[in-house]
Write a protein that holds these residues in place. Sequence first.
Motif, PDB file in Angstrom:
ATOM      1  N   UNK A 210      -1.787  -0.989  -2.269  1.00  0.00           N
ATOM      2  CA  UNK A 210      -0.398  -0.968  -2.707  1.00  0.00           C
ATOM      3  C   UNK A 210       0.557  -0.845  -1.520  1.00  0.00           C
ATOM      4  N   UNK A 211       0.225   0.013  -0.565  1.00  0.00           N
ATOM      5  CA  UNK A 211       1.063   0.180   0.626  1.00  0.00           C
ATOM      6  C   UNK A 211       1.098  -1.101   1.458  1.00  0.00           C
ATOM      7  N   UNK A 212      -0.031  -1.780   1.548  1.00  0.00           N
ATOM      8  CA  UNK A 212      -0.074  -3.029   2.304  1.00  0.00           C
ATOM      9  C   UNK A 212       0.741  -4.125   1.623  1.00  0.00           C
ATOM     10  N   UNK A 213       0.753  -4.131   0.306  1.00  0.00           N
ATOM     11  CA  UNK A 213       1.611  -5.090  -0.404  1.00  0.00           C
ATOM     12  C   UNK A 213       3.080  -4.824  -0.109  1.00  0.00           C
ATOM     13  N   UNK A 214       3.441  -3.568  -0.030  1.00  0.00           N
ATOM     14  CA  UNK A 214       4.818  -3.230   0.316  1.00  0.00           C
ATOM     15  C   UNK A 214       5.136  -3.652   1.751  1.00  0.00           C
ATOM     16  N   UNK A 215       4.161  -3.440   2.666  1.00  0.00           N
ATOM     17  CA  UNK A 215       4.355  -3.874   4.056  1.00  0.00           C
ATOM     18  C   UNK A 215       4.541  -5.390   4.125  1.00  0.00           C
ATOM     19  N   UNK A 216       3.789  -6.114   3.323  1.00  0.00           N
ATOM     20  CA  UNK A 216       3.926  -7.572   3.270  1.00  0.00           C
ATOM     21  C   UNK A 216       5.338  -7.959   2.812  1.00  0.00           C
ATOM     22  N   UNK A 217       5.839  -7.292   1.803  1.00  0.00           N
ATOM     23  CA  UNK A 217       7.189  -7.589   1.315  1.00  0.00           C
ATOM     24  C   UNK A 217       8.228  -7.325   2.404  1.00  0.00           C
ATOM     25  N   UNK A 218       8.049  -6.245   3.152  1.00  0.00           N
ATOM     26  CA  UNK A 218       8.980  -5.950   4.235  1.00  0.00           C
ATOM     27  C   UNK A 218       9.001  -7.060   5.273  1.00  0.00           C
ATOM     28  N   UNK A 219       7.833  -7.635   5.530  1.00  0.00           N
ATOM     29  CA  UNK A 219       7.716  -8.649   6.576  1.00  0.00           C
ATOM     30  C   UNK A 219       8.126 -10.035   6.098  1.00  0.00           C
ATOM     31  N   UNK A 220       7.840 -10.326   4.821  1.00  0.00           N
ATOM     32  CA  UNK A 220       7.989 -11.717   4.361  1.00  0.00           C
ATOM     33  C   UNK A 220       8.987 -11.918   3.222  1.00  0.00           C
ATOM     34  N   UNK A 239       5.939   7.995   4.520  1.00  0.00           N
ATOM     35  CA  UNK A 239       6.085   8.249   3.086  1.00  0.00           C
ATOM     36  C   UNK A 239       4.744   8.233   2.356  1.00  0.00           C
ATOM     37  N   UNK A 240       3.786   7.468   2.892  1.00  0.00           N
ATOM     38  CA  UNK A 240       2.475   7.347   2.254  1.00  0.00           C
ATOM     39  C   UNK A 240       1.376   7.677   3.277  1.00  0.00           C
ATOM     40  N   UNK A 242      -1.497   8.859   3.079  1.00  0.00           N
ATOM     41  CA  UNK A 242      -2.874   8.499   2.736  1.00  0.00           C
ATOM     42  C   UNK A 242      -3.194   7.055   3.109  1.00  0.00           C
ATOM     43  N   UNK A 243      -2.158   6.238   3.345  1.00  0.00           N
ATOM     44  CA  UNK A 243      -2.343   4.830   3.700  1.00  0.00           C
ATOM     45  C   UNK A 243      -1.926   4.552   5.142  1.00  0.00           C
ATOM     46  N   UNK A 244      -1.713   5.596   5.899  1.00  0.00           N
ATOM     47  CA  UNK A 244      -1.179   5.463   7.256  1.00  0.00           C
ATOM     48  C   UNK A 244      -2.029   4.544   8.123  1.00  0.00           C
ATOM     49  N   UNK A 245      -3.345   4.753   8.148  1.00  0.00           N
ATOM     50  CA  UNK A 245      -4.212   3.972   9.038  1.00  0.00           C
ATOM     51  C   UNK A 245      -4.200   2.490   8.679  1.00  0.00           C
ATOM     52  N   UNK A 246      -4.182   2.186   7.378  1.00  0.00           N
ATOM     53  CA  UNK A 246      -4.188   0.793   6.950  1.00  0.00           C
ATOM     54  C   UNK A 246      -2.924   0.084   7.412  1.00  0.00           C
ATOM     55  N   UNK A 247      -1.772   0.706   7.222  1.00  0.00           N
ATOM     56  CA  UNK A 247      -0.504   0.091   7.627  1.00  0.00           C
ATOM     57  C   UNK A 247      -0.384   0.050   9.145  1.00  0.00           C
ATOM     58  N   UNK A 248      -0.914   1.061   9.828  1.00  0.00           N
ATOM     59  CA  UNK A 248      -0.837   1.116  11.289  1.00  0.00           C
ATOM     60  C   UNK A 248      -1.508  -0.096  11.933  1.00  0.00           C
ATOM     61  N   UNK A 249      -2.575  -0.608  11.316  1.00  0.00           N
ATOM     62  CA  UNK A 249      -3.246  -1.780  11.865  1.00  0.00           C
ATOM     63  C   UNK A 249      -2.291  -2.976  11.921  1.00  0.00           C
ATOM     64  N   UNK A 250      -1.484  -3.141  10.877  1.00  0.00           N
ATOM     65  CA  UNK A 250      -0.508  -4.227  10.868  1.00  0.00           C
ATOM     66  C   UNK A 250       0.612  -3.974  11.866  1.00  0.00           C
ATOM     67  N   UNK A 251       1.100  -2.741  11.920  1.00  0.00           N
ATOM     68  CA  UNK A 251       2.174  -2.393  12.851  1.00  0.00           C
ATOM     69  C   UNK A 251       1.742  -2.660  14.289  1.00  0.00           C
ATOM     70  N   UNK A 252       0.549  -2.212  14.658  1.00  0.00           N
ATOM     71  CA  UNK A 252       0.063  -2.406  16.028  1.00  0.00           C
ATOM     72  C   UNK A 252      -0.099  -3.888  16.343  1.00  0.00           C
ATOM     73  N   UNK A 253      -0.590  -4.670  15.386  1.00  0.00           N
ATOM     74  CA  UNK A 253      -0.760  -6.111  15.591  1.00  0.00           C
ATOM     75  C   UNK A 253       0.588  -6.765  15.876  1.00  0.00           C
ATOM     76  N   UNK A 254       1.592  -6.449  15.058  1.00  0.00           N
ATOM     77  CA  UNK A 254       2.909  -7.058  15.226  1.00  0.00           C
ATOM     78  C   UNK A 254       3.530  -6.674  16.561  1.00  0.00           C
TER      79      UNK A 254
END
Length: 264
Positions: A210-220, A239-240, A242-254
Motif C-alpha cells: 500500500x505504501x509503495x502504491x502511494x509512492x508510485x502516485x507521488x512519482x507518476x 508516517x508509515x 512499518x514500510x520504511x525500508x520498502x519505500x527507502x529502496x525507491x528513494x535511494x534509487x531515485x
Amino acid sequence: MPDLIHPTAIVAPGAKVADDVSIGAYSIVGEHVSLGAGTVVGPHCVIDGHTTVGANNHFYRFCSIGGMPQDKKYSGEPTRLEIGDGNTVREYVTINTGTAQDVGVTRLGDDNWIMAYVHIAHDCQVGSHTILANGVQLAGHIHIGDWAIIGGLSAIHQFVRIGAHTMVGGTSSIRQDIPPYLMGAGDPFRPVGINSEGLGRRGYAPEAISALKEAYKLLYRRNLKVEDAVAAMRTLMQERPESRDAVALMVDFLAESSRGIARS
C-alpha cells in the motif's frame, strides 16, 4: 572425475575445474576460467576470458561466456566476468567481460534464469533471482536489481538502471532508468503501476505494498518533479514506519539516477 568431461572437450591446462563439473562434447574452457562445484557445461559451449563461475550453474548448448567486450576502446586488458551460484543459462546466450573504462568486471549474481539468445554486454551488473526472457539485449554498463523480470525481445540502452522487483513486458524499449517495484511495457517503456502481485509472492506485507502504491502516485500521478516526489516519499516513510525500508529502496534509487526515469 574424468568421465564427466567429454573426450572431445578442450580444457586449457590452467583452467580450474572442480572435480564434479560436467563438460559436454566439443566445448572449450579457457586457461583463465574457474568453474565451481556442480556446474554443468553443455555441448558446443565456449567459456573463455578471465571468468569465474560459482557452484551449480547450468550452461546449455552453444553458449558463449567470457568473450571480449564488443567495445572499440577495448585493447586486450585482463578484464573479468564473475558469475555466482545456481544460474540457468540457456542456449546461445552471450555474456562478455568488462572494460577498463568501467569497473572492469561484468557480474551475474545467483539464481538467475537467463533464457535463449540473451546478450549481456560488458560491465553489466545483474543481481540475483532475475528472469531475462528470450532475446533480451543488454547494452554495456546496465545495472539490474534483484528479482527483476524482463520480457522477451526487450532492448535496454547502455548505462540504464532497472530497479529491484520490476516487471517489464516483452518487446519493450528502455532508454531511461526504471525505479524499483514498477511494471510496464512499450516503446518507449511506460509504467502502469506497482508489481503488487510479485511483491505479495515474495512476502511483502499488504501495508508495504500500500505504501509503495502511494509512492508510485507521488512519482507518476501528482505531476511532481522527481525531487519533490522524493521529499514527499521521505514524509511517507515517517508516517508509515512499518514500510520504511520498502519505500527507502525507491528513494535511494531515485537519488542515484543520472539518466532520468521512464515516465508515463
